[in-house]
Write an enzyme that holds these catalytic residues in place. Structure first.
Site, short mmCIF file in Angstrom:
data_model
loop_
_atom_site.label_atom_id
_atom_site.label_comp_id
_atom_site.label_asym_id
_atom_site.label_seq_id
_atom_site.Cartn_x
_atom_site.Cartn_y
_atom_site.Cartn_z
N CYS A 162 0.83 -1.21 0.00
CA CYS A 162 0.00 0.00 0.00
C CYS A 162 0.88 1.27 0.00
O CYS A 162 1.51 1.55 -1.00
CB CYS A 162 -0.97 -0.05 1.17
SG CYS A 162 -2.35 1.09 0.99
N HIS B 193 -3.40 -5.50 1.81
CA HIS B 193 -2.74 -5.65 3.12
C HIS B 193 -2.75 -7.10 3.59
O HIS B 193 -3.63 -7.49 4.36
CB HIS B 193 -3.46 -4.79 4.16
CG HIS B 193 -3.27 -3.33 3.94
ND1 HIS B 193 -2.12 -2.66 4.32
CD2 HIS B 193 -4.06 -2.40 3.37
CE1 HIS B 193 -2.23 -1.39 3.99
NE2 HIS B 193 -3.40 -1.20 3.41
N GLU C 30 -1.03 -8.39 5.76
CA GLU C 30 -0.81 -8.45 7.22
C GLU C 30 -2.12 -8.34 7.99
O GLU C 30 -2.15 -8.61 9.19
CB GLU C 30 0.18 -7.35 7.65
CG GLU C 30 -0.37 -5.93 7.72
CD GLU C 30 -0.54 -5.23 6.36
OE1 GLU C 30 -0.33 -5.90 5.32
OE2 GLU C 30 -0.85 -4.03 6.36
#
Lengths: 197, 295
Positions: free
Chosen positions: A79, A176, A178
């Site tokens: 990002c 994302h 994560e």
């Protein structure tokens, strides 16, 4: 010896990346000063606000050390991290590290209201057997890769969009990984560290 | 290729991206630009900063649509805006306008003395203030995706934010020491939903990001709150009521990143001009406290 992975810890969700990396057995550290780059093999540049990250990189002269790091280490930008490593940023134009030859459009899907969860396809055409796999994807005010330069290959798609790509040293994602409970993308990045330079 | 917007994951996700940063109160586009240039991760639009609301009195409402739109057109960082506690119509307007985060805030005059907004009904995420763990979990139970300390807005005095952050952190630590048979009683005492109490008892932290707000006026204040466990900071009157807003904003941004590095704190604290004037808590009467709005 386990891989030493750092996350640029100036601002953003660096702790979420480090948590996944630690679960995968990496030795992790938060990087707040350029000299700390010497102690790691791979660096995650996390999501956050790219305009904020630029200011903080200026304040501590991170630009050249990060470019130098990429000649010997591996970099994964998600990002805002992708926006920072790109060679060209639009909407609006802003400074970037130029570690990967791509053009990235900021906030390309719209505002937070348009942020979304979905799933996309990972396809690695360069690996020995062509691997395909569905991966969960969380897009937050996400950028879009508008152009892939030479030496950059697409690794995952969501609809028409390339949402994950790489060169020899640099991996990027517009989403994302994560934030999802699937360590696949982080595992892939760790496997890049083992490839010969 | 199904797309789901407005999920809790997507809503809390933006809060994750704001970690380690500074969210700055602004009343117009010009201030928003100064904040963005100084490195703010986000700006919070409101009609008056808290110290002016305190001084001038009257009903404090959501900022005007024209002002918010102008701010959104001026900066590329996320734009937040405040609504009055319980004023879901103001929130509907902000969502339709495309604001990135809504602060259901005690700084504005409450619209409802009994009920907060049902935040699950919105795709745009909400942040809410809290003085203790019970209050934080009630707001999360209503759908808030980010919690901030209330502190005492517009006071320039950090003491209340410190009290609230310490209280939340201590309450969480205590929960982690309890056995499963003790959790329902803790839940009754906190006035908080059982599932959330159990999550905090397991994880030792809130299920959403926990930020600091209310009284931050200096780089040292930002560092203090980060060291006490805040994951990011909001600065209200502290920037634009100081003598050199741009320099102070930048200094607080750096202090929030390098909160554990006193040498950097020294450097950024030099030549900042004067901080906003502060208010000693003892001089405020109960009716003047903003933190007691909401429950």
């Amino acid at each position: 010896m386990s891989v030493r992975v750092g996350a640029l810890a100036l601002q953003g969700d660096f702790d979420a990346h480090l948590r996944v990396m630690a679960e995968l057995g990496a030795q992790t550290s938060a990087i707040r000063k350029p000299e700390q780059l010497r102690q790691i093999d791979a660096l995650v540049i996390p999501g956050g606000e790219s305009t904020t990250l630029i200011k903080l990189m200026d304040a501590y002269d991170f630009w050249e050390p990060l470019r130098e790091f990429t000649t010997r280490g591996r970099v994964f930008g998600t990002c805002a991290g992708l926006i920072l490593v790109a060679s060209e940023v639009i909407n609006p134009a802003q400074r970037s590290l130029g570690l990967l030859d791509v053009t990235v459009e900021r906030n390309s899907y719209g505002r937070q209201r348009e942020s979304f969860e979905s799933a996309g396809q990972f396809i690695d055409r360069n690996s020995d057997e062509s691997k395909t796999r569905e991966i969960p994807m969380v897009f937050i005010r996400a950028p879009r890769i508008q152009r892939l330069g030479e030496g950059v290959r697409a690794l995952a798609t969501h609809g028409e969009d390339t949402v994950m790509a790489r060169s020899d040293h640099v991996l990027v994602a517009t989403f994302h990984p994560e934030l999802s409970h699937d360590p696949f993308v982080h595992q892939y990045f760790l496997s890049m560290v083992d490839e010969p330079l | 290729m199904e797309k789901e917007t407005g999920t809790q994951q997507v809503k809390a996700g933006l809060a994750q991206m704001l970690k380690g940063g500074v969210i700055m109160d602004v009343v117009n586009a010009e201030q928003a630009k100064i904040a963005e240039d100084a490195g703010a991760t986000s700006v919070m639009a409101l009609e008056r900063v808290p110290s002016d609301i305190r001084k001038d009195g009257g009903v404090a409402r959501m900022s005007s649509v024209a002002t918010i739109r102008e701010i959104m057109e001026t900066v590329t960082i996320p734009v937040m805006a405040k609504v009055r506690i319980g004023h879901f119509a103001e929130a509907q307007i902000l969502q339709a306008l495309g604001v990135d985060y809504i602060d259901e805030s005690e700084v504005l005059t409450p619209a409802d003395e009994s009920f907060h907004v049902d935040k699950f009904a919105f795709d745009v995420p909400f942040v809410c203030g809290a003085r203790n763990l019970g209050e934080a979990l009630r707001r999360i139970g209503e759908g808030a995706c980010m919690i901030r300390t209330k502190g005492e807005a517009g006071s320039g005095n950090i003491v209340e934010a410190v009290r609230h952050m310490r209280t939340v952190v201590d309450d969480m630590k205590r929960l982690t020491t309890l056995g499963p048979e003790q959790l329902m009683t803790a839940c009754r005492d906190l006035g908080a939903p059982y599932e959330l109490v159990r999550m905090v008892a397991d994880a030792g932290k809130l299920p959403v990001p926990n930020f600091a707000a209310g009284g931050i006026a200096t780089p040292a204040d930002a560092s203090l709150m980060m060291q006490l466990g805040a994951e990011a900071v909001f600065v209200g009157s502290g920037i634009f009521k100081s003598t050199d807003p741009a320099a102070r904003a930048k200094a607080i941004v750096e202090a929030t990143t390098h909160y554990m590095d006193p040498d950097i704190l020294v450097r950024v604290s030099e030549q900042l001009g004067d901080a906003m004037p502060g208010i000693e808590m003892g001089t405020l009467e109960d009716g003047q406290l903003l933190q007691t709005r909401g429950w």
